[in-house]
Scaffold this active site. Structure first.
Site, short mmCIF file in Angstrom:
data_model
loop_
_atom_site.label_atom_id
_atom_site.label_comp_id
_atom_site.label_asym_id
_atom_site.label_seq_id
_atom_site.Cartn_x
_atom_site.Cartn_y
_atom_site.Cartn_z
N HIS A 153 0.31 -1.16 0.18
CA HIS A 153 -0.08 0.02 -0.12
C HIS A 153 1.47 1.11 0.00
O HIS A 153 0.55 2.07 -0.47
CB HIS A 153 -0.83 -0.39 1.53
N ASP A 361 3.52 9.36 -1.08
CA ASP A 361 2.56 8.61 -0.58
C ASP A 361 1.61 7.45 -1.53
O ASP A 361 2.53 7.35 -3.02
CB ASP A 361 1.47 9.72 -0.38
P1 ADQ Z 1 -2.85 6.05 4.75
O1 ADQ Z 1 -1.37 7.18 4.86
O2 ADQ Z 1 -3.65 6.26 5.78
O3 ADQ Z 1 -2.72 4.84 3.54
P2 ADQ Z 1 -4.48 7.65 2.90
O4 ADQ Z 1 -5.29 6.96 1.49
O5 ADQ Z 1 -4.83 9.11 2.64
O6 ADQ Z 1 -3.22 7.48 3.91
O7 ADQ Z 1 -6.45 7.37 3.77
C1 ADQ Z 1 -6.61 6.17 3.80
C2 ADQ Z 1 -8.30 7.01 4.61
O8 ADQ Z 1 -7.69 7.36 6.17
C3 ADQ Z 1 -8.72 7.37 3.37
O9 ADQ Z 1 -10.04 6.49 3.22
C4 ADQ Z 1 -9.16 8.47 4.96
O10 ADQ Z 1 -10.95 9.54 4.17
C5 ADQ Z 1 -8.81 8.17 5.79
N1 ADQ Z 1 -8.76 9.23 7.13
C6 ADQ Z 1 -7.16 9.99 6.39
N2 ADQ Z 1 -7.63 11.08 7.55
C7 ADQ Z 1 -8.48 10.83 8.21
C8 ADQ Z 1 -9.10 12.50 9.11
N3 ADQ Z 1 -7.97 12.86 10.04
N4 ADQ Z 1 -10.68 11.61 9.17
C9 ADQ Z 1 -10.98 10.83 8.96
N5 ADQ Z 1 -10.45 10.07 7.96
C10 ADQ Z 1 -9.50 9.82 7.46
C11 ADQ Z 1 -2.27 3.98 3.70
C12 ADQ Z 1 -0.98 3.98 2.05
C13 ADQ Z 1 -1.74 5.61 0.92
C14 ADQ Z 1 -3.02 4.91 0.56
C15 ADQ Z 1 -3.42 3.47 1.25
C16 ADQ Z 1 -4.36 3.44 0.96
O11 ADQ Z 1 -0.10 5.48 2.88
O12 ADQ Z 1 -0.85 6.01 -0.04
O13 ADQ Z 1 -4.01 5.54 -0.85
O14 ADQ Z 1 -3.10 3.20 2.49
O15 ADQ Z 1 -3.57 1.81 -0.36
#
Ligand code: ADQ
Length: 472
Positions: A153, A361
Site C-alpha cells: 500500500h 504517498d
Molecule cells: P494512509 O496513509 O492512511 O493509507 P490515505 O490513503 O490518504 O492514507 O487515507 C486512508 C483513509 O483514511 C481515507 O479513506 C481517509 O478518508 C481516511 N482519513 C484520513 N485522514 C482522516 C481524518 N482526518 N479523519 C477521518 N478519516 C481520515 C495507506 C497509504 C496510502 C494509500 C492507502 C490505501 O499510505 O498511500 O492510499 O494506504 O492503499
C-alpha cells in the site's frame, strides 16, 4: 477460483467499516467465500498457538494475539520505524535497531503457524502491506503451495533507500515467494525493476551473495481507489449536509481550503501550512476571503518522530495564527481528531480547494474521496502532490512539488481564481479517472491476475525455499 484468504496486520472490527478498503475487501469475501486473518489487537503474555475464528457481521475472521514484546519489535519497531520511513525515502527519520528484525520475523512466523492449518489446497491467499512481507516464505516453509499475492500500500523505495534497510536482501527474497506483487503506481514498479535488474552480485567475507530470482513472481501496478459512487451519494445525505450548513454559517463568503490526513510526516503538513502562509503573505486580497481547515488526527504517537511532527505543526499553526489572525477573523482551523465519513464527505463537497500535498504517498485516498464528493455544477479544485501515487491517475489536478512551498502557494492562488468552466472540465476528467480506478475494480483486477484461468503455476515444494540466504 477457490476460497480467498485475506491477511493483514489488523482485522476488521464490528460497526461501520472505517475505510473503503475494508468495505471493498469485505465485498470480495462475500463473493468468494473464505476468511480474513490477522492480529486481534490484543497483547497477552502467552498467546495461544491457534487462531480464534469469529463471525463479525457475516464475515469470517481469524485472529491471533501477540506478546507486547514481539508486537513492539514488529509494529512500532521494524514496520513503522524502519520500513515506513525508508520506503517513504525518509532515512533521516528511520531508527535502525537490528534486533527488531527478529521480532518482525517471529510475528510473521507466528501468523503462518496459526494460519497454515486453515488453508485448503486451492485457496488463494492475498497478503496486505509491509508488516507481512515475509509471510509467503513462512507459509511456504510450512508446505503451502497455494497461489499467493502481496499488495504494497505504500511506495516502493529507490535502490539506495532499500539498501539502507537491514536484511533488505532477505525481504526481497521474501517478495519473490509470492506469485504476484501489486504496487500502487508505475513509479513503484520501475523502482522495483531497478532493484531486480541491477542487484549487484557482490562478495562479503568471501561468500558470494546470491541475487534474488524473481522469475516466478509477477510485479505490476494496481492503483487502488475509493468507492466514488458511494462517496458522491454520501456527500448529499442529511448527515453530510448538516456539516456543510454548519460550516457555511461560520465561513460566510470565505472559500474553504481543506486538508484531511493522518498526522504523519509523509503527508507534508508543515510544508502545506507554510505554503498557505505564503499565499496570505503574497496576496493580501485573500485575507478574510479564504480559510484553511486542516483535519489531522494523531497516529502512531508512541513513535518519537510522530510526536515531533505534531510539535512542529503546532508551532507553525500558532505562527500563522499569530501573524494573520484578527479579533474577528481566523486564517485557519486545525483539528486533531478523526471525523466519520458523512462529515468528511460534507467537508469535501464544501471545499473550494482540496489540498493534498504528501511528500511521498503510495496512492492517497483523500484525493479520490475529494473528487468523488464534488458538486458537478460547481466543483472544487484538487491541488495534488506529484509524489503521491494519485498523481499518475489525476493528471488534471494542479500538480505541485510539495517541497516547493512557493509553487504550492501559486497553485492555491490559481485554484482559488479558477473560472467555473475550467473547474468543470478538469473535474469531469478527474471523476472519470476516480471511477475507472474504483476500489472494486482494483480488487477485481488484482484477483483476476492472481488467479489465471489455468489456475497458475504451483510453486516448487519447500526444499527450494528453506535455503534462506541470510547474508544481506
Ligand atoms: P494512509 O496513509 O492512511 O493509507 P490515505 O490513503 O490518504 O492514507 O487515507 C486512508 C483513509 O483514511 C481515507 O479513506 C481517509 O478518508 C481516511 N482519513 C484520513 N485522514 C482522516 C481524518 N482526518 N479523519 C477521518 N478519516 C481520515 C495507506 C497509504 C496510502 C494509500 C492507502 C490505501 O499510505 O498511500 O492510499 O494506504 O492503499
Amino acid at each position: 477460483m477457490g476460497r480467498l484468504i485475506i491477511v493483514s496486520n489488523r482485522t476488521p472490527g464490528k460497526g461501520p467499516a472505517a475505510g473503503g478498503l475494508a468495505v471493498a475487501l469485505r465485498k470480495v469475501l462475500t463473493e468468494h467465500e473464505g476468511f480474513w486473518f490477522g492480529w486481534s489487537g490484543k497483547l497477552v503474555e502467552k498467546p495461544e498457538p491457534e487462531a480464534v475464528f469469529e463471525d463479525i457481521e457475516g464475515l469470517n475472521v481469524g485472529k491471533i494475539d501477540l506478546t507486547q514484546h514481539d508486537h513492539h519489535a514488529y509494529y512500532a519497531g521494524f514496520s513503522n520505524s524502519i520500513l515506513w520511513p525508508s520506503f517513504h525515502l525518509r532515512l533521516d527519520l528511520a531508527t535502525i535497531e537490528g534486533h527488531w528484525y527478529e521480532g518482525y520475523r517471529r510475528v510473521n512466523a507466528q501468523f503462518a503457524r496459526a494460519l497454515k492449518p486453515h488453508i485448503q489446497a486451492d485457496d488463494v491467499i492475498w497478503v496486505h502491506d509491509y508488516h507481512l512481507i515475509p509471510l509467503a516464505t513462512e507459509l511456504r516453509n510450512l508446505g503451502a503451495r497455494n497461489r499467493m499475492g502481496f499488495y504494497l500500500h505504500i511506495p516502493f523505495p529507490t535502490v539506495d533507500a532499500l539498501y539502507a534497510i537491514p536484511h533488505h536482501n532477505e525481504l526481497m527474497r521474501d517478495l519473490s515467494r509470492y506469485d504476484l506483487v501489486g504496487m500502487q503506481a508505475e513509479r513503484d514498479v520501475t523502482a522495483f525493476r531497478d532493484f531486480a535488474d541491477h542487484q549487484a552480485p557482490a562478495t562479503l567475507s568471501g561468500s558470494p551473495l546470491r541475487t534474488v530470482d524473481f522469475s516466478n513472481t509477477e510485479v505490476k501496478a494496481f492503483p487502488i481507489g475509493s468507492d466514488p459512487d458511494a462517496f458522491a451519494k454520501l456527500a448529499t445525505t442529511p448527515a453530510a449536509t448538516k456539516m456543510v450548513k454548519r460550516m457555511q454559517r461560520l465561513l460566510e463568503e470565505q472559500a474553504l481550503i481543506l486538508g484531511v490526513d493522518r498526522l504523519d510526516y509523509s503527508k507534508g503538513l508543515p510544508q502545506r501550512v507554510e505554503a498557505y502562509e505564503k499565499l496570505l503573505a503574497n496576496n493580501a486580497n485573500f485575507r478574510r476571503q479564504v480559510h484553511l481547515l486542516q483535519v489531522a488526527p494523531p497516529s502512531r504517537d508512541s513513535i518519537k518522530e510522530y510526536q515531533e511532527t505534531s510539535d512542529t505543526l503546532d508551532a507553525m499553526v500558532g505562527r500563522v495564527m499569530g501573524h494573520f489572525a484578527e479579533p474577528d477573523w481566523q486564517p485557519l482551523t486545525y483539528v486533531k481528531r478523526a471525523y466519520g465519513q458523512p462529515s468528511l464527505a460534507g467537508l469535501y463537497r464544501l471545499a473550494r480547494v482540496g489540498l493534498v500535498t504528501p511528500l511521498r504517498d503510495g496512492m492517497n485516498l483523500v484525493a479520490h474521496e475529494f473528487v468523488a464528493c464534488q458538486d458537478p455544477e460547481d466543483p472544487g479544485v484538487l491541488v495534488l502532490s506529484r509524489f503521491a501515487g494519485a498523481a499518475e491517475i489525476f493528471e488534471d489536478a494542479l500538480l505541485v512539488n510539495p517541497f516547493d512551498t512557493d509553487e504550492t502557494a501559486e497553485a492555491l492562488r490559481l485554484a482559488l481564481q479558477m473560472p467555473l468552466d475550467e473547474r468543470r472540465t478538469r473535474w469531469e476528467t478527474l471523476m472519470q479517472a476516480a471511477k475507472t480506478h474504483s476500489v472494486d475494480n482494483w480488487a477485481k483486477h488484482f484477483l483476476e491476475q492472481l488467479t489465471p484461468a489455468d489456475g497458475g503455476n504451483k510453486r516448487p515444494p519447500v526444499r527450494d525455499v528453506l535455503n534462506l540466504d541470510t547474508v544481506a
